[in-house]
Design a protein around this motif. Structure first.
Motif, PDB file in Angstrom:
ATOM      1  N   ALA A  29       0.813  -1.213   0.000  1.00 16.87           N
ATOM      2  CA  ALA A  29       0.000   0.000   0.000  1.00 16.87           C
ATOM      3  C   ALA A  29       0.846   1.263   0.000  1.00 16.87           C
ATOM      4  O   ALA A  29       1.977   1.277   0.487  1.00 16.87           O
ATOM      5  CB  ALA A  29      -0.920   0.004   1.220  1.00 16.87           C
ATOM      6  N   VAL A  30       0.282   2.335  -0.555  1.00  9.33           N
ATOM      7  CA  VAL A  30       0.927   3.637  -0.521  1.00  9.33           C
ATOM      8  C   VAL A  30       0.707   4.297   0.836  1.00  9.33           C
ATOM      9  O   VAL A  30       1.591   4.978   1.370  1.00  9.33           O
ATOM     10  CB  VAL A  30       0.368   4.542  -1.646  1.00  9.33           C
ATOM     11  N   LEU A  31      -0.454   4.091   1.411  1.00  8.30           N
ATOM     12  CA  LEU A  31      -0.822   4.701   2.687  1.00  8.30           C
ATOM     13  C   LEU A  31      -0.730   3.659   3.804  1.00  8.30           C
ATOM     14  O   LEU A  31      -1.311   2.583   3.711  1.00  8.30           O
ATOM     15  CB  LEU A  31      -2.244   5.260   2.613  1.00  8.30           C
ATOM     16  N   SER A  32      -0.021   3.996   4.859  1.00 12.09           N
ATOM     17  CA  SER A  32       0.166   3.054   5.959  1.00 12.09           C
ATOM     18  C   SER A  32      -1.065   3.024   6.862  1.00 12.09           C
ATOM     19  O   SER A  32      -1.858   3.975   6.903  1.00 12.09           O
ATOM     20  CB  SER A  32       1.385   3.449   6.801  1.00 12.09           C
ATOM     21  N   LYS A  33      -1.214   1.924   7.598  1.00  9.58           N
ATOM     22  CA  LYS A  33      -2.320   1.810   8.545  1.00  9.58           C
ATOM     23  C   LYS A  33      -2.256   2.917   9.587  1.00  9.58           C
ATOM     24  O   LYS A  33      -3.276   3.514   9.941  1.00  9.58           O
ATOM     25  CB  LYS A  33      -2.263   0.449   9.247  1.00  9.58           C
ATOM     26  N   SER A  34      -1.057   3.185  10.093  1.00  7.90           N
ATOM     27  CA  SER A  34      -0.931   4.190  11.155  1.00  7.90           C
ATOM     28  C   SER A  34      -1.357   5.568  10.659  1.00  7.90           C
ATOM     29  O   SER A  34      -2.029   6.316  11.381  1.00  7.90           O
ATOM     30  CB  SER A  34       0.504   4.234  11.689  1.00  7.90           C
ATOM     31  N   ASP A  35      -0.984   5.924   9.429  1.00 11.01           N
ATOM     32  CA  ASP A  35      -1.389   7.229   8.890  1.00 11.01           C
ATOM     33  C   ASP A  35      -2.901   7.301   8.715  1.00 11.01           C
ATOM     34  O   ASP A  35      -3.527   8.301   9.058  1.00 11.01           O
ATOM     35  CB  ASP A  35      -0.705   7.488   7.552  1.00 11.01           C
ATOM     36  N   LEU A  36      -3.491   6.245   8.187  1.00 12.85           N
ATOM     37  CA  LEU A  36      -4.930   6.248   7.964  1.00 12.85           C
ATOM     38  C   LEU A  36      -5.700   6.311   9.269  1.00 12.85           C
ATOM     39  O   LEU A  36      -6.802   6.881   9.323  1.00 12.85           O
ATOM     40  CB  LEU A  36      -5.337   4.995   7.187  1.00 12.85           C
ATOM     41  N   ARG A  37      -5.129   5.736  10.319  1.00 18.75           N
ATOM     42  CA  ARG A  37      -5.808   5.714  11.612  1.00 18.75           C
ATOM     43  C   ARG A  37      -5.550   6.953  12.464  1.00 18.75           C
ATOM     44  O   ARG A  37      -6.197   7.132  13.488  1.00 18.75           O
ATOM     45  CB  ARG A  37      -5.354   4.477  12.402  1.00 18.75           C
ATOM     46  N   GLU A  38      -4.616   7.807  12.031  1.00 19.74           N
ATOM     47  CA  GLU A  38      -4.205   8.903  12.901  1.00 19.74           C
ATOM     48  C   GLU A  38      -4.197  10.278  12.238  1.00 19.74           C
ATOM     49  O   GLU A  38      -4.241  11.293  12.928  1.00 19.74           O
ATOM     50  CB  GLU A  38      -2.798   8.614  13.457  1.00 19.74           C
ATOM     51  N   LYS A  39      -4.146  10.338  10.902  1.00 22.35           N
ATOM     52  CA  LYS A  39      -4.022  11.629  10.228  1.00 22.35           C
ATOM     53  C   LYS A  39      -5.338  12.038   9.574  1.00 22.35           C
ATOM     54  O   LYS A  39      -6.069  11.207   9.057  1.00 22.35           O
ATOM     55  CB  LYS A  39      -2.925  11.576   9.160  1.00 22.35           C
ATOM     56  N   LYS A  40      -5.590  13.339   9.589  1.00 26.86           N
ATOM     57  CA  LYS A  40      -6.780  13.888   8.955  1.00 26.86           C
ATOM     58  C   LYS A  40      -6.502  14.202   7.485  1.00 26.86           C
ATOM     59  O   LYS A  40      -5.428  14.695   7.152  1.00 26.86           O
ATOM     60  CB  LYS A  40      -7.221  15.156   9.688  1.00 26.86           C
ATOM     61  N   MET A  41      -7.471  13.940   6.648  1.00 25.81           N
ATOM     62  CA  MET A  41      -7.345  14.256   5.237  1.00 25.81           C
ATOM     63  C   MET A  41      -7.615  15.746   5.027  1.00 25.81           C
ATOM     64  O   MET A  41      -8.347  16.375   5.787  1.00 25.81           O
ATOM     65  CB  MET A  41      -8.333  13.424   4.422  1.00 25.81           C
TER      66      MET A  41
END
Length: 277
Positions: A211-223
């Motif tokens: 994946a390009v996007l990590s689990k941690s980023d998806l679970r912690e960062k706002k789009m």
């Protein structure tokens, strides 16, 4: 933010209002009208594939009932082929997460058909409309299904969303996606809502090394505001899991949220579900 959900093997795509889908000849991608107004749809650049355009044209359109989300949906998607034929549906489960007491940005004021009316009124009051640079008339003609938001659908300003509240809401939202008739769904929602969704449904099927996007980023960062992300879902019976996530149309995480959302004690209390329900 937009989220486009593309379940891999659902039932055949049909109109949510029981009208046959149009025969779509060419996939299209949104572009800005030269006059700075309505969003129109034109053929995508050569090589655009799934994750950039995908099944965008055949998607059923849903939106959070919060005014800012309804405005975004109207401005960006009022001339989308599906909306032009069938309208869009408001889902109370897609509203923003209320993460603190007293916060008003996730508290609603209107119910039912008044939500659409108020969103259009506010757009009409904008500078570009009053200056004659944008015609808001087509927004009034959009069919909007507000049956899910006829009563007080928001979390009170004196309260906040608990873990149990979010669990119920995430399940309710996914049920709408799973049991709906369309193969692909476009949802106009909110950044914390998307974070909560990823914390709940990113599972072992999400191949992070591919994946390009990590689990941690998806679970912690706002789009970023007006960002768009494509999520692939895998489900059978009443189990569902996010298996892939990609930004679309040049979207990215909000720059100022390099400090992780998990630093907020509210998010620390939300459990990670590393698998399907």
């Amino acid at each position: 933010p937009f989220a486009t959900f593309a379940p891999p093997n659902p039932a055949p795509s049909t109109n949510p209002f029981q009208t046959p889908l149009p025969q779509l000849q060419t996939p299209t991608a949104p572009r800005q009208h030269p006059g700075g107004g309505a969003n129109i749809f034109s053929p995508p650049p050569a090589g655009a594939g799934r994750g950039d355009v995908g099944d965008f044209l055949e998607a059923a359109v849903y939106a959070s009932p919060l005014t800012r989300a309804v405005q975004t949906a109207l401005l960006a998607l009022h001339d989308h082929p599906s909306v032009a034929k069938w309208g869009m549906k408001l889902l109370q489960s897609a509203r923003e997460v209320k993460a603190n007491l007293g916060g008003l940005d996730s508290v609603g004021k209107y119910t039912g058909a008044r939500i659409h009316e108020k969103a259009v009124e506010m757009i009409k009051g904008s500078t570009v409309v009053r200056a004659g640079e944008y015609d808001a008339a087509p927004l009034e003609r959009v069919g909007m299904d507000s049956r899910d938001v006829t009563n007080d659908w928001w979390t009170s300003e004196r309260d906040m969303d608990s873990e149990a509240d979010l669990e119920e809401r995430m399940r309710d939202f996914m049920a709408s996606v799973m049991l709906g008739p369309a193969r692909t769904v476009i949802v106009v929602g909110h950044s914390l809502f998307l974070v909560a969704l990823c914390r709940r449904f990113l599972g072992t099927g999400y191949l992070e090394h591919e994946a390009v996007l990590s689990k941690s980023d998806l679970r912690e960062k706002k789009m970023s505001n007006a960002g768009c992300m494509c999520l692939d879902l895998k489900y059978s019976d009443y189990e569902v899991e996010i298996t892939r996530a990609n930004f679309m149309f040049g979207s990215e995480f909000k720059a100022e949220t390099r400090k992780r959302v998990r630093r907020n004690r509210y998010w620390k209390s939300m459990p990670l579900r590393d698998g399907a329900i």
